[in-house]
Design a protein around this motif. Structure first.
Motif, mmCIF file in Angstrom:
data_model
loop_
_atom_site.group_PDB
_atom_site.id
_atom_site.type_symbol
_atom_site.label_atom_id
_atom_site.label_comp_id
_atom_site.label_asym_id
_atom_site.label_seq_id
_atom_site.Cartn_x
_atom_site.Cartn_y
_atom_site.Cartn_z
ATOM 1 N N SER A 201 41.217 45.612 57.020
ATOM 2 C CA SER A 201 39.905 46.033 56.522
ATOM 3 C C SER A 201 39.732 45.555 55.091
ATOM 4 C CB SER A 201 39.776 47.558 56.548
ATOM 5 O OG SER A 201 39.959 48.075 57.844
ATOM 6 N N LYS A 202 38.478 45.319 54.735
ATOM 7 C CA LYS A 202 38.137 45.015 53.338
ATOM 8 C C LYS A 202 36.959 45.915 52.986
ATOM 9 C CE LYS A 202 37.125 41.130 50.206
ATOM 10 N NZ LYS A 202 38.284 41.293 49.307
ATOM 11 N N GLN A 203 37.266 47.076 52.450
ATOM 12 C CA GLN A 203 36.269 48.110 52.202
ATOM 13 C C GLN A 203 35.982 48.335 50.726
ATOM 14 O OE1 GLN A 203 35.205 48.114 55.386
ATOM 15 N NE2 GLN A 203 34.887 50.320 55.284
ATOM 16 N N ILE A 204 36.918 47.965 49.873
ATOM 17 C CA ILE A 204 36.796 48.281 48.452
ATOM 18 C C ILE A 204 36.527 47.037 47.609
ATOM 19 C CG2 ILE A 204 37.959 49.270 46.447
ATOM 20 C CD1 ILE A 204 37.289 51.337 48.588
ATOM 21 N N PHE A 205 37.430 46.053 47.688
ATOM 22 C CA PHE A 205 37.336 44.898 46.787
ATOM 23 C C PHE A 205 36.424 43.824 47.367
ATOM 24 C CE2 PHE A 205 41.490 46.805 45.576
ATOM 25 C CZ PHE A 205 41.064 47.250 44.333
ATOM 26 N N LYS A 206 35.145 44.173 47.366
ATOM 27 C CA LYS A 206 34.083 43.269 47.784
ATOM 28 C C LYS A 206 32.867 43.604 46.931
ATOM 29 C CE LYS A 206 32.796 46.469 51.487
ATOM 30 N NZ LYS A 206 32.588 46.646 52.936
ATOM 31 N N GLY A 207 31.916 42.717 46.857
ATOM 32 C CA GLY A 207 30.750 43.006 46.037
ATOM 33 C C GLY A 207 29.893 41.790 45.826
ATOM 34 N N THR A 208 28.914 41.925 44.952
ATOM 35 C CA THR A 208 27.933 40.863 44.733
ATOM 36 C C THR A 208 27.986 40.296 43.320
ATOM 37 O OG1 THR A 208 26.276 42.536 44.152
ATOM 38 C CG2 THR A 208 26.377 41.816 46.458
ATOM 39 N N LYS A 209 29.031 40.617 42.589
ATOM 40 C CA LYS A 209 29.176 40.012 41.264
ATOM 41 C C LYS A 209 29.346 38.496 41.431
ATOM 42 C CE LYS A 209 29.289 43.824 38.720
ATOM 43 N NZ LYS A 209 28.297 44.118 37.682
ATOM 44 N N PRO A 210 28.914 37.709 40.457
ATOM 45 C CA PRO A 210 28.977 36.243 40.594
ATOM 46 C C PRO A 210 30.408 35.737 40.777
ATOM 47 C CG PRO A 210 27.612 36.880 38.716
ATOM 48 C CD PRO A 210 28.289 38.117 39.188
ATOM 49 N N ALA A 211 30.554 34.690 41.561
ATOM 50 C CA ALA A 211 31.862 34.063 41.770
ATOM 51 C C ALA A 211 32.430 33.591 40.430
ATOM 52 C CB ALA A 211 31.728 32.881 42.722
ATOM 53 N N GLY A 212 33.728 33.825 40.255
ATOM 54 C CA GLY A 212 34.392 33.377 39.040
ATOM 55 C C GLY A 212 34.164 34.253 37.824
ATOM 56 N N LEU A 213 33.467 35.373 37.973
ATOM 57 C CA LEU A 213 33.188 36.247 36.839
ATOM 58 C C LEU A 213 34.500 36.805 36.259
ATOM 59 C CD1 LEU A 213 31.076 37.810 35.109
ATOM 60 C CD2 LEU A 213 31.253 39.649 36.819
ATOM 61 N N LEU A 214 34.611 36.756 34.934
ATOM 62 C CA LEU A 214 35.758 37.335 34.243
ATOM 63 C C LEU A 214 35.440 38.757 33.835
ATOM 64 C CD1 LEU A 214 36.730 34.371 31.879
ATOM 65 C CD2 LEU A 214 37.505 34.816 34.212
ATOM 66 N N CYS A 215 36.450 39.624 33.864
ATOM 67 C CA CYS A 215 36.231 41.015 33.456
ATOM 68 C C CYS A 215 35.676 41.096 32.033
ATOM 69 C CB CYS A 215 37.545 41.797 33.537
ATOM 70 S SG CYS A 215 37.958 42.397 35.198
ATOM 71 N N THR A 237 46.553 36.528 32.927
ATOM 72 C CA THR A 237 46.144 36.000 34.234
ATOM 73 C C THR A 237 45.357 37.016 35.058
ATOM 74 O OG1 THR A 237 48.338 36.634 35.058
ATOM 75 C CG2 THR A 237 48.026 34.332 34.388
ATOM 76 N N TRP A 238 45.448 38.313 34.707
ATOM 77 C CA TRP A 238 44.650 39.333 35.396
ATOM 78 C C TRP A 238 43.257 39.347 34.768
ATOM 79 C CZ3 TRP A 238 46.630 44.234 37.937
ATOM 80 C CH2 TRP A 238 47.915 44.058 38.464
ATOM 81 N N LYS A 239 42.434 38.378 35.072
ATOM 82 C CA LYS A 239 41.200 38.220 34.301
ATOM 83 C C LYS A 239 39.922 38.253 35.121
ATOM 84 C CE LYS A 239 41.864 33.181 34.369
ATOM 85 N NZ LYS A 239 42.058 31.973 33.527
ATOM 86 N N TYR A 240 40.005 38.068 36.445
ATOM 87 C CA TYR A 240 38.789 37.945 37.252
ATOM 88 C C TYR A 240 38.275 39.301 37.736
ATOM 89 C CZ TYR A 240 39.774 32.952 37.416
ATOM 90 O OH TYR A 240 40.016 31.645 37.071
ATOM 91 N N CYS A 241 36.968 39.366 37.924
ATOM 92 C CA CYS A 241 36.340 40.570 38.479
ATOM 93 C C CYS A 241 36.752 40.722 39.935
ATOM 94 C CB CYS A 241 34.822 40.458 38.381
ATOM 95 S SG CYS A 241 33.936 41.791 39.236
ATOM 96 N N CYS A 242 37.250 41.900 40.287
ATOM 97 C CA CYS A 242 37.710 42.118 41.666
ATOM 98 C C CYS A 242 36.574 42.546 42.596
ATOM 99 C CB CYS A 242 38.837 43.139 41.695
ATOM 100 S SG CYS A 242 38.401 44.771 41.083
ATOM 101 N N PHE A 243 35.357 42.667 42.052
ATOM 102 C CA PHE A 243 34.196 43.006 42.871
ATOM 103 C C PHE A 243 33.213 41.828 42.950
ATOM 104 C CE2 PHE A 243 35.666 47.105 41.109
ATOM 105 C CZ PHE A 243 35.999 47.718 42.306
ATOM 106 N N ALA A 244 33.733 40.625 42.701
ATOM 107 C CA ALA A 244 32.904 39.422 42.779
ATOM 108 C C ALA A 244 32.863 38.908 44.213
ATOM 109 C CB ALA A 244 33.444 38.352 41.844
ATOM 110 N N GLU A 245 31.871 38.083 44.503
ATOM 111 C CA GLU A 245 31.671 37.595 45.865
ATOM 112 C C GLU A 245 32.773 36.638 46.327
ATOM 113 O OE1 GLU A 245 27.838 35.859 45.607
ATOM 114 O OE2 GLU A 245 28.505 34.071 44.505
ATOM 115 N N ASP A 246 33.572 36.124 45.389
ATOM 116 C CA ASP A 246 34.650 35.215 45.775
ATOM 117 C C ASP A 246 36.020 35.900 45.778
ATOM 118 O OD1 ASP A 246 34.710 35.519 43.002
ATOM 119 O OD2 ASP A 246 35.503 33.513 42.647
ATOM 120 N N THR A 247 36.030 37.224 45.712
ATOM 121 C CA THR A 247 37.300 37.947 45.763
ATOM 122 C C THR A 247 37.832 37.937 47.190
ATOM 123 O OG1 THR A 247 36.603 39.401 43.972
ATOM 124 C CG2 THR A 247 38.480 40.117 45.275
#
Length: 384
Positions: A201-215, A237-247
């Motif tokens: 399942s993928k219920q949490i780490f999904k979203g509509t933030k832009p691909a490649g967005l940094l926190c 290295t822990w820099k990307y948004c985990c709710f972006a569309e490319d997660t």
């Protein structure tokens, strides 16, 4: 002894530190890494190491006593296939392959090679698993007829904030995490898996933030509970948004595994629990009794079914991977010296990867998958 390293990443550098701690005569003699300029800047202590731009150059360079592969996952098979023909001892990070095609290629390369391979499966050689193995093998519980295993990962953000979020690299989180658990469970059972079914399942780490967005660039970085923008305890290295569309990557998964004797294992893993909700545990049940353990609490309990007794063991282990890295490092040193065989073989790595890939296939197709495996060497954990 001279070590050659292919891909000088964080994990392999820590493991080599453990090797040198146990045997100071070991030293890194050669490194092949496409990021060699960056790595040399970050590790000035490696000033006397020979650096190479390709694996071929490294293998044609100085005489080495062993090779360690610590690249990203998708390259493990390709690079192992270049090392195996040399006959040199090889330490290979898991997973050994990220797809079935590579796994078949790796099996053929291993079949034609004489190399001793130590796969990075530290959990199977921890003090806690040793104790559980002793209890299971004693027969006091009866034959193990059911296993329930859990891996709730409190640091699961690593699979969504940095390069691990790329499913093309990870092959999915069965290969990243369950590969360890499937390995130690199969080792404890000394039984051969025959089929598997799974669901993700993928219920949490999904979203509509832009691909490649940094926190750091996100307008919600001060309120988001998963933000890494101001976390000084985490690497850059822990820099990307985990709710972006490319997660990528699922955030939970479960599997049922049927073994040759007819018994089955249930396993589940989760990547959005945090803090004290973390657990890496299992219960192994026979007719006479149950043994349960948790790597985080470092405790083993034996509960007899037909008498009012519970025995608890508190396990002391402070080193990496609950003490398993120390044992694997010692084993690799002995393999390089010709004094021992691998205790975590490529056969074991191939079987675990096959189970994970079949679990992934099952989750994608909604079908049971057959696990068709025969060990290539007689020192595999599961005999023919």
């Amino acid at each position: 002894m001279k070590l050659g390293v292919i891909g000088y990443g964080v994990r392999i550098s820590h493991f080599i530190e453990e090797i040198i701690r146990q045997e100071p005569s070991c030293r890194i003699a050669a490194i092949a890494d496409t990021r060699h300029n960056k790595v040399r800047e970050e590790h000035p202590e490696l000033h006397d190491v020979a650096w190479y731009g390709s694996v071929e150059e490294l293998l044609n360079g100085p005489k080495l006593d062993g090779i360690l592969i610590g690249t990203r996952c998708s390259l493990h098979t390709e690079l192992a296939l270049k090392v195996l023909p040399t006959g040199l001892p090889l330490f290979l990070e898991k997973p050994v392959s990220t797809n079935l095609e590579d796994l078949e290629r790796l099996k053929e390369g291993f079949r034609q090679s004489s190399s001793q391979v130590v796969v990075s499966f530290p959990l199977r050689v921890t003090t806690i698993v040793d104790k559980v193995k002793e209890i299971v093998d004693s027969g006091q519980l009866g034959t193990i007829e059911h296993v329930q295993a859990v891996n709730n990962v409190p640091y699961g953000g690593v699979y969504y904030h940095n390069w691990y979020r790329d499913e093309a690299e990870t092959g999915g989180l069965f290969l990243q995490k369950a590969t360890h658990d499937f390995d130690y469970i199969t080792y404890l059972l000394n039984n051969q898996p025959e089929s598997i079914c799974a669901m993700t399942s993928k219920q949490i780490f999904k979203g509509t933030k832009p691909a490649g967005l940094l926190c750091v660039d996100c307008e919600e970085n001060r309120t988001c509970p998963e933000s890494t923008a101001f976390r000084e305890d985490l690497p850059d290295t822990w820099k990307y948004c985990c709710f972006a569309e490319d997660t990528g990557n699922e955030d939970s998964g479960s599997a049922l595994i049927r073994y040759k004797t007819g018994m089955h294992v249930s396993y589940t893993q989760n990547f959005f629990v945090r803090n004290q909700a973390g657990a890496r545990s299992a219960r192994l049940m026979g007719f006479k009794g149950t043994v349960e353990f948790d790597f985080y609490t470092k405790q083993v309990k034996v509960m007899m079914h037909h008498e009012d007794t519970v025995k608890t063991y508190d396990i002391v282990s402070t080193d990496g991977h609950f003490g398993g890295d120390t044992v694997l490092a010692r084993n690799f040193i002995e393999v390089m010296r010709g004094q021992a065989e691998s205790i975590s073989t490529l056969d074991d790595g191939i079987l675990s990867a096959l189970m994970c890939l079949k679990a992934k296939q099952s989750a994608e197709t909604g079908t049971f998958q057959t696990i068709d495996w025969t060990p290539l060497r007689t020192n595999a954990s599961i005999s023919r």
